[in-house]
Design an enzyme around this catalytic site. Sequence first.
Site: not given
Length: 109
Positions: A7, A30, A100
Site C-alpha cells: 500500500c 520484485d 499480488h
Amino acid sequence: MTDCIFCQIAAKKLSAKIEYEDQEIIAFDDIAPKAPIHILIIPKKHLESVNHLKAVDSKLVGKLVLAAQKIAKEKKIDRSGYRLVFNTGPDSGQIVPHLHLHLLGGGKL
C-alpha cells in the site's frame, strides 16, 4: 492499511521500480527476484489475498492478468513464455499480506 508495504508503494510513500501503473493497478520489480524478470502486479486497493476477493473484485483480477500480459509483451517474453502466480497464505510463500500477482520470465523456469 498504513503499515502494508505494498500500500505504501502504491501511494508512492516507498520507492520501487515501477513497470506499469493505471488508476487501479501498479506493477513493480520484485526486490528478491526468482527469475530474470520478476514483477509484482498489485491492486492499489488493499486486499489481503485471493481468499479475500468478492464477486465485485472479479473485474480487478482480470485487469491484473491483462496488465501482466501487457508487461510480458513490453519485456518481449510473451512468445518465449512466462508464469503467473498468486500465492495465498503463509504456507504458499505469501510474505506480504496484500494480493499480488507474480509475473516471472526471461529464461527457463
